[in-house]
Design a protein around this motif. Sequence first.
Motif, PDB file in Angstrom:
ATOM      1  N   VAL A  56       0.840  -1.202   0.000  1.00  0.00           N
ATOM      2  CA  VAL A  56       0.000   0.000   0.000  1.00  0.00           C
ATOM      3  C   VAL A  56       0.874   1.249   0.000  1.00  0.00           C
ATOM      4  O   VAL A  56       0.610   2.207  -0.742  1.00  0.00           O
ATOM      5  CB  VAL A  56      -0.959  -0.009   1.213  1.00  0.00           C
ATOM      6  CG1 VAL A  56      -1.620   1.349   1.407  1.00  0.00           C
ATOM      7  CG2 VAL A  56      -1.996  -1.095   1.049  1.00  0.00           C
ATOM      8  N   ILE A  57       1.929   1.246   0.810  1.00  0.00           N
ATOM      9  CA  ILE A  57       2.831   2.398   0.851  1.00  0.00           C
ATOM     10  C   ILE A  57       3.507   2.595  -0.509  1.00  0.00           C
ATOM     11  O   ILE A  57       3.608   3.714  -1.016  1.00  0.00           O
ATOM     12  CB  ILE A  57       3.878   2.224   1.975  1.00  0.00           C
ATOM     13  CG1 ILE A  57       3.191   2.336   3.343  1.00  0.00           C
ATOM     14  CG2 ILE A  57       4.998   3.250   1.851  1.00  0.00           C
ATOM     15  CD1 ILE A  57       4.073   1.967   4.517  1.00  0.00           C
ATOM     16  N   VAL A  62       3.935   5.654  -5.565  1.00  0.00           N
ATOM     17  CA  VAL A  62       3.957   5.723  -7.024  1.00  0.00           C
ATOM     18  C   VAL A  62       2.821   6.603  -7.533  1.00  0.00           C
ATOM     19  O   VAL A  62       3.018   7.437  -8.429  1.00  0.00           O
ATOM     20  CB  VAL A  62       3.866   4.297  -7.643  1.00  0.00           C
ATOM     21  CG1 VAL A  62       3.612   4.364  -9.142  1.00  0.00           C
ATOM     22  CG2 VAL A  62       5.119   3.503  -7.324  1.00  0.00           C
ATOM     23  N   TYR A  63       1.653   6.465  -6.967  1.00  0.00           N
ATOM     24  CA  TYR A  63       0.496   7.257  -7.402  1.00  0.00           C
ATOM     25  C   TYR A  63       0.719   8.744  -7.171  1.00  0.00           C
ATOM     26  O   TYR A  63       0.516   9.570  -8.066  1.00  0.00           O
ATOM     27  CB  TYR A  63      -0.757   6.765  -6.671  1.00  0.00           C
ATOM     28  CG  TYR A  63      -1.982   7.569  -6.977  1.00  0.00           C
ATOM     29  CD1 TYR A  63      -2.667   7.407  -8.184  1.00  0.00           C
ATOM     30  CD2 TYR A  63      -2.474   8.506  -6.071  1.00  0.00           C
ATOM     31  CE1 TYR A  63      -3.799   8.151  -8.468  1.00  0.00           C
ATOM     32  CE2 TYR A  63      -3.599   9.242  -6.339  1.00  0.00           C
ATOM     33  CZ  TYR A  63      -4.256   9.061  -7.555  1.00  0.00           C
ATOM     34  OH  TYR A  63      -5.382   9.807  -7.831  1.00  0.00           O
ATOM     35  N   PHE A  64       1.122   9.082  -5.948  1.00  0.00           N
ATOM     36  CA  PHE A  64       1.306  10.508  -5.629  1.00  0.00           C
ATOM     37  C   PHE A  64       2.581  11.060  -6.254  1.00  0.00           C
ATOM     38  O   PHE A  64       2.714  12.259  -6.445  1.00  0.00           O
ATOM     39  CB  PHE A  64       1.294  10.726  -4.115  1.00  0.00           C
ATOM     40  CG  PHE A  64      -0.069  10.536  -3.502  1.00  0.00           C
ATOM     41  CD1 PHE A  64      -1.126  11.349  -3.869  1.00  0.00           C
ATOM     42  CD2 PHE A  64      -0.301   9.529  -2.585  1.00  0.00           C
ATOM     43  CE1 PHE A  64      -2.386  11.171  -3.311  1.00  0.00           C
ATOM     44  CE2 PHE A  64      -1.544   9.353  -2.021  1.00  0.00           C
ATOM     45  CZ  PHE A  64      -2.587  10.175  -2.384  1.00  0.00           C
TER      46      PHE A  64
END
Length: 67
Positions: A56-57, A62-64
Amino acid sequence: MDNKNNQELEVNKKNREDYENLMEKSSTQLDGYWDKNNAFVKLLLLVLGAIIVLGVIYYAGVYFGNK
């Protein structure tokens, strides 16, 4: 009134005994295998939990990071 209460108690007692016998007969040898107090199970759950948290981290980073 007292006789009626005694009859209800006997019925409840018989039903409980029937239920307990049914549960005992329907159980398998594997029912108690995954004991939550077992060291192996605790370790396995800890590793899986760590993988989930790290995943999740990573994906949040990667998303942010790409925004």
